[in-house]
Design a protein around this motif. Structure first.
Motif, mmCIF file in Angstrom:
data_model
loop_
_atom_site.group_PDB
_atom_site.id
_atom_site.type_symbol
_atom_site.label_atom_id
_atom_site.label_comp_id
_atom_site.label_asym_id
_atom_site.label_seq_id
_atom_site.Cartn_x
_atom_site.Cartn_y
_atom_site.Cartn_z
ATOM 1 N N TYR A 193 0.830 -1.210 0.000
ATOM 2 C CA TYR A 193 0.000 0.000 0.000
ATOM 3 C C TYR A 193 0.866 1.262 0.000
ATOM 4 C CZ TYR A 193 -4.426 -2.438 0.533
ATOM 5 O OH TYR A 193 -5.544 -3.204 0.304
ATOM 6 N N ILE A 194 1.955 1.228 0.733
ATOM 7 C CA ILE A 194 2.846 2.395 0.765
ATOM 8 C C ILE A 194 3.413 2.672 -0.628
ATOM 9 C CG2 ILE A 194 5.038 3.279 1.658
ATOM 10 C CD1 ILE A 194 4.401 1.618 4.249
ATOM 11 N N LYS A 195 3.873 1.626 -1.299
ATOM 12 C CA LYS A 195 4.454 1.809 -2.633
ATOM 13 C C LYS A 195 3.397 2.278 -3.635
ATOM 14 C CE LYS A 195 8.528 -1.191 -2.519
ATOM 15 N NZ LYS A 195 9.189 -2.377 -3.113
ATOM 16 N N ASN A 196 2.201 1.687 -3.557
ATOM 17 C CA ASN A 196 1.129 2.122 -4.455
ATOM 18 C C ASN A 196 0.801 3.592 -4.230
ATOM 19 O OD1 ASN A 196 0.754 -0.280 -5.853
ATOM 20 N ND2 ASN A 196 -0.698 -1.086 -4.344
ATOM 21 N N GLY A 197 0.811 4.004 -2.960
ATOM 22 C CA GLY A 197 0.544 5.405 -2.650
ATOM 23 C C GLY A 197 1.605 6.337 -3.200
ATOM 24 N N LEU A 198 2.861 5.926 -3.094
ATOM 25 C CA LEU A 198 3.957 6.752 -3.595
ATOM 26 C C LEU A 198 3.964 6.829 -5.124
ATOM 27 C CD1 LEU A 198 6.796 5.567 -1.185
ATOM 28 C CD2 LEU A 198 5.772 7.856 -1.272
ATOM 29 N N GLU A 199 3.400 5.826 -5.767
ATOM 30 C CA GLU A 199 3.376 5.793 -7.229
ATOM 31 C C GLU A 199 2.137 6.439 -7.828
ATOM 32 O OE1 GLU A 199 3.776 1.660 -8.072
ATOM 33 O OE2 GLU A 199 5.887 1.565 -7.422
ATOM 34 N N CYS A 200 1.138 6.748 -6.996
ATOM 35 C CA CYS A 200 -0.099 7.312 -7.542
ATOM 36 C C CYS A 200 0.094 8.797 -7.863
ATOM 37 C CB CYS A 200 -1.279 7.094 -6.592
ATOM 38 S SG CYS A 200 -1.336 8.183 -5.155
ATOM 39 N N ASP A 201 -0.791 9.312 -8.707
ATOM 40 C CA ASP A 201 -0.663 10.693 -9.170
ATOM 41 C C ASP A 201 -0.948 11.700 -8.062
ATOM 42 O OD1 ASP A 201 -0.043 9.842 -11.712
ATOM 43 O OD2 ASP A 201 -2.121 9.856 -12.395
ATOM 44 N N ASP A 202 -1.779 11.324 -7.104
ATOM 45 C CA ASP A 202 -2.135 12.224 -6.002
ATOM 46 C C ASP A 202 -0.978 12.282 -5.009
ATOM 47 O OD1 ASP A 202 -3.296 13.559 -3.859
ATOM 48 O OD2 ASP A 202 -4.335 11.769 -3.150
ATOM 49 N N THR A 203 -0.430 13.463 -4.790
ATOM 50 C CA THR A 203 0.760 13.609 -3.940
ATOM 51 C C THR A 203 0.473 14.347 -2.633
ATOM 52 O OG1 THR A 203 1.370 15.673 -5.062
ATOM 53 C CG2 THR A 203 2.273 13.618 -5.957
ATOM 54 N N VAL A 204 -0.807 14.512 -2.295
ATOM 55 C CA VAL A 204 -1.158 15.316 -1.113
ATOM 56 C C VAL A 204 -0.549 14.729 0.153
ATOM 57 C CG1 VAL A 204 -3.055 16.180 0.305
ATOM 58 C CG2 VAL A 204 -3.289 16.124 -2.191
ATOM 59 N N TYR A 205 -0.567 13.408 0.277
ATOM 60 C CA TYR A 205 -0.033 12.754 1.477
ATOM 61 C C TYR A 205 1.286 12.026 1.190
ATOM 62 C CZ TYR A 205 -4.017 13.959 4.315
ATOM 63 O OH TYR A 205 -4.945 14.661 5.030
ATOM 64 N N ARG A 206 2.044 12.556 0.254
ATOM 65 C CA ARG A 206 3.295 11.908 -0.132
ATOM 66 C C ARG A 206 4.298 11.881 1.018
ATOM 67 N NH1 ARG A 206 5.763 10.021 -4.442
ATOM 68 N NH2 ARG A 206 8.022 10.114 -4.590
ATOM 69 N N LYS A 207 4.401 12.963 1.780
ATOM 70 C CA LYS A 207 5.400 12.977 2.853
ATOM 71 C C LYS A 207 5.047 11.969 3.942
ATOM 72 C CE LYS A 207 3.617 17.006 5.476
ATOM 73 N NZ LYS A 207 2.457 17.345 4.604
ATOM 74 N N GLU A 208 3.744 11.787 4.212
ATOM 75 C CA GLU A 208 3.346 10.778 5.204
ATOM 76 C C GLU A 208 3.655 9.372 4.706
ATOM 77 O OE1 GLU A 208 1.060 14.468 6.078
ATOM 78 O OE2 GLU A 208 1.492 13.327 4.255
#
Length: 245
Positions: free
Chosen positions: A181-196
């Motif tokens: 899930y972390i990797k999928n989040g980092l790869e998604c276009d939405d970067t609002v919560y990228r630092k988290e």
């Protein structure tokens, strides 16, 4: 009657209320909510005869602009001004309660927010993202997953939901699911919560005692987000672990 007509004409000529209002609506429709709020405030400050209905309409726009820009306390206060006046809009009370609930949520009062969010979720399904978090902080994982899934079915995954799933699985020791899930989040276009998400990735490697990798990722985190206090604290902690090794 003639005197009133003359007074109204002079008021309309002198007042810039309509100009500010039109400018605010243009900003609102383009998604420039802060600029819209400024223009609506300017319009309300302009005196104009027989403008009560117009002022109520301006406040409706302004309250919604506050709501859309996550200024929930201000939205609730503006809706309250309308409910305290002679305005008879059918859903203004509900919107006032919703803005108050979102303000509670943003201030960590999840219990105070939950009932209203559940009540309004059928109308505003995007609220299921917030509802899922309310359940997450009370360790009600069954309702947390059910709520997030309702959100995802309508809107798809975003960086926030990926971060919440990653955090949940990390906390419960399911490291494989957490990393996915972390990797999928980092790869998604939405970067609002990228630092988290980057911080969760650091925590993943730290939990696996891979301090070198965790330190390298923490270095990237503070370089990308130098004002992120949690990231800075993690970087400083890992600095000591790497130097000890």
């Amino acid at each position: 009657m003639a005197v009133l007509l003359i007074a109204y004409a002079i008021s309309a000529i002198i007042s810039q209320k309509d100009e500010y209002y039109d400018k605010g609506v243009t900003y609102y429709e383009s998604g420039s909510y802060q600029e819209a709020i400024t223009s609506f405030k300017d319009a309300l400050n302009e005196n104009q005869l027989f403008s009560e209905k117009k002022d109520q309409n301006i406040k409706l726009y302004m309250a919604d602009a506050y709501l859309k820009s996550a200024q929930y306390a201000e939205a609730a206060a503006t809706y309250k001004e309308l409910t305290d006046s002679s305005f008879s809009g059918s859903n203004v009370n509900d919107l006032k309660d919703l803005a108050s609930a979102l303000d509670d949520f943003s201030n960590g009062n999840y219990g105070g927010a939950l009932d209203v969010l559940l009540k309004e979720a059928d109308t505003y399904p995007e609220l299921y993202m917030y509802i899922g978090t309310c359940y997450a902080v009370t360790d009600d994982s069954e309702n947390m997953f059910a709520s997030y899934e309702k959100y995802v079915q309508t809107f798809g995954f975003n960086s926030y939901v990926y971060a919440m799933y990653g955090s949940y699985y990390l906390s419960n020791g399911d490291m494989e699911s957490a990393l996915a899930y972390i990797k999928n989040g980092l790869e998604c276009d939405d970067t609002v919560y990228r630092k988290e998400l980057m911080l969760l990735q650091v925590a993943y490697y730290e939990k696996n005692s891979d301090f070198d990798q965790a330190y390298e990722l923490a270095s990237q985190l503070v370089e990308t987000y130098p004002d992120y206090e949690d990231g800075q604290n993690e970087y400083e902690f890992l600095s000591t672990r790497v130097s000890e090794q």
